[in-house]
Scaffold this motif. Structure first.
Motif, PDB file in Angstrom:
ATOM      1  N   MET A  23      -4.002   2.090   3.271  1.00  0.00           N
ATOM      2  CA  MET A  23      -4.822   1.340   2.431  1.00  0.00           C
ATOM      3  C   MET A  23      -5.691   3.079   2.500  1.00  0.00           C
ATOM      4  SD  MET A  23      -8.821  -0.850   2.388  1.00  0.00           S
ATOM      5  CE  MET A  23      -9.029   0.413   4.092  1.00  0.00           C
ATOM      6  N   ALA A  24      -5.853   3.223   3.644  1.00  0.00           N
ATOM      7  CA  ALA A  24      -6.338   4.824   3.242  1.00  0.00           C
ATOM      8  C   ALA A  24      -6.136   5.603   2.679  1.00  0.00           C
ATOM      9  CB  ALA A  24      -6.906   5.317   4.812  1.00  0.00           C
ATOM     10  N   ARG A  25      -4.492   5.689   2.766  1.00  0.00           N
ATOM     11  CA  ARG A  25      -3.820   6.441   1.758  1.00  0.00           C
ATOM     12  C   ARG A  25      -3.872   6.792  -0.043  1.00  0.00           C
ATOM     13  NH1 ARG A  25       1.953   6.326   0.810  1.00  0.00           N
ATOM     14  NH2 ARG A  25       2.654   8.037   0.050  1.00  0.00           N
ATOM     15  N   ALA A  26      -3.471   5.327   0.058  1.00  0.00           N
ATOM     16  CA  ALA A  26      -4.058   4.807  -1.050  1.00  0.00           C
ATOM     17  C   ALA A  26      -5.235   5.009  -1.517  1.00  0.00           C
ATOM     18  CB  ALA A  26      -3.477   3.197  -1.541  1.00  0.00           C
ATOM     19  N   GLU A  27      -6.336   4.716  -1.384  1.00  0.00           N
ATOM     20  CA  GLU A  27      -7.911   4.795  -1.777  1.00  0.00           C
ATOM     21  C   GLU A  27      -8.338   6.657  -2.189  1.00  0.00           C
ATOM     22  OE1 GLU A  27     -10.925   3.047   0.653  1.00  0.00           O
ATOM     23  OE2 GLU A  27      -9.809   0.767  -0.792  1.00  0.00           O
ATOM     24  N   ALA A  28      -7.481   7.229  -0.810  1.00  0.00           N
ATOM     25  CA  ALA A  28      -7.636   8.793  -1.307  1.00  0.00           C
ATOM     26  C   ALA A  28      -7.057   9.759  -1.986  1.00  0.00           C
ATOM     27  CB  ALA A  28      -6.766   9.661   0.298  1.00  0.00           C
ATOM     28  N   TYR A  73       0.627  -1.234   0.336  1.00  0.00           N
ATOM     29  CA  TYR A  73       0.151  -0.099   0.331  1.00  0.00           C
ATOM     30  C   TYR A  73       0.862   0.955  -0.020  1.00  0.00           C
ATOM     31  CZ  TYR A  73      -4.265  -2.633   0.896  1.00  0.00           C
ATOM     32  OH  TYR A  73      -5.850  -3.299   0.377  1.00  0.00           O
ATOM     33  N   ALA A  74       2.107   1.222   0.806  1.00  0.00           N
ATOM     34  CA  ALA A  74       2.994   2.392   0.741  1.00  0.00           C
ATOM     35  C   ALA A  74       3.467   2.720  -0.837  1.00  0.00           C
ATOM     36  CB  ALA A  74       3.873   1.832   2.018  1.00  0.00           C
ATOM     37  N   ILE A  75       3.958   1.251  -1.472  1.00  0.00           N
ATOM     38  CA  ILE A  75       4.363   2.054  -2.910  1.00  0.00           C
ATOM     39  C   ILE A  75       2.959   1.797  -3.549  1.00  0.00           C
ATOM     40  CG2 ILE A  75       5.365   0.475  -4.452  1.00  0.00           C
ATOM     41  CD1 ILE A  75       6.635  -1.986  -2.865  1.00  0.00           C
ATOM     42  N   PHE A  76       2.033   1.675  -3.593  1.00  0.00           N
ATOM     43  CA  PHE A  76       1.273   1.259  -4.203  1.00  0.00           C
ATOM     44  C   PHE A  76       0.488   3.419  -4.094  1.00  0.00           C
ATOM     45  CE2 PHE A  76      -4.050   0.702  -5.452  1.00  0.00           C
ATOM     46  CZ  PHE A  76      -3.561   1.435  -6.060  1.00  0.00           C
ATOM     47  N   ALA A  77      -0.089   3.962  -3.464  1.00  0.00           N
ATOM     48  CA  ALA A  77      -0.538   4.628  -3.315  1.00  0.00           C
ATOM     49  C   ALA A  77       0.928   5.913  -3.549  1.00  0.00           C
ATOM     50  CB  ALA A  77      -0.153   5.060  -1.196  1.00  0.00           C
ATOM     51  N   ASP A  78       2.188   5.950  -2.895  1.00  0.00           N
ATOM     52  CA  ASP A  78       3.078   6.911  -3.929  1.00  0.00           C
ATOM     53  C   ASP A  78       2.957   7.259  -5.188  1.00  0.00           C
ATOM     54  OD1 ASP A  78       4.435   7.389  -1.478  1.00  0.00           O
ATOM     55  OD2 ASP A  78       5.611   5.911  -1.708  1.00  0.00           O
TER      56      ASP A  78
END
Length: 205
Positions: A126-131, A66-71
């Motif tokens: 997950m919340a960071r990515a979905e944001a 999720y950290a990679i995905f959000a970035d």
């Protein structure tokens, strides 16, 4: 013999990398904790110094994913530049790129069956990515008359479902990959049809 990473105090990450490799080849539920330990070059007992069990290990794979995905998604969105529409398309391409480049992370995140609420860290990732997706849909929805404007959260859910479907059916080495179109073309055209229906893209011709 234990791998070098173990002697340098990197056993936790070595186990994550081992699990990601196994997940990529067998699926999120297709390996045992003993197999992950063997892949990392340590005994099964050593795993429990860092993880309570296999699900805890998979959850860490998902958290890092999720950290990679959000970035990647934030980079693709780029503050909605040069336009909300083009930036929105870029997030879709970033979704596919992530699934292709980080299959182990992707499967741990979306196919493991683990609840995102398993830990505060996983839920926050997950919340960071979905944001990012929600921010993009809110920017697009602002161009729709209020009376015809669907909830941005619904639009975001539709786009995620479409993106995930393309990944599952056409972006992997499975029978579904026999499509004459690339996953990128399928996703772009699918989102185009959806946005055209919302009046955000002019009709063809």
């Amino acid at each position: 013999m234990a791998k070098a990473g173990y002697h340098h105090g990197n056993l936790r990450q070595a186990l994550v990398e081992a699990a990601l490799s196994l997940i990529s080849s067998r699926g999120a539920q297709g390996f045992t904790l003993s197999e992950a330990a063997k892949e990392a070059g340590v005994t099964p007992a050593a795993v429990y110094r860092h993880f309570a069990g296999r699900e805890d290990l998979i959850a860490e794979c998902a958290r890092q994913g999720y950290a990679i995905f959000a970035d990647l998604m934030e980079h693709a969105w780029n503050g909605g530049k040069p336009s909300a529409l083009s930036a929105f398309g870029a997030t879709g391409r970033a979704y596919l790129a992530f699934a292709k480049k980080f299959p182990g992370h992707y499967m741990a995140m979306f196919e493991s069956g683990l609840s995102p609420n398993r830990s505060p860290e996983l839920a926050a990732g997950m919340a960071r990515a979905e944001a990012v997706v929600l921010k993009a849909t809110q920017a697009l929805s602002a161009h729709i008359p209020e009376g015809r404007r669907p909830p941005p959260t619904m639009v975001a859910a539709h786009v995620r479902a479409l993106s995930h479907g393309v990944v599952e059916l056409y972006a992997r080495a499975a029978p579904g990959t026999q499509s004459p179109f690339t996953p990128e073309d399928l996703l772009e055209s699918g989102i185009g049809v959806y946005l055209r229906g919302l009046g955000l893209i002019a009709p063809d011709g």
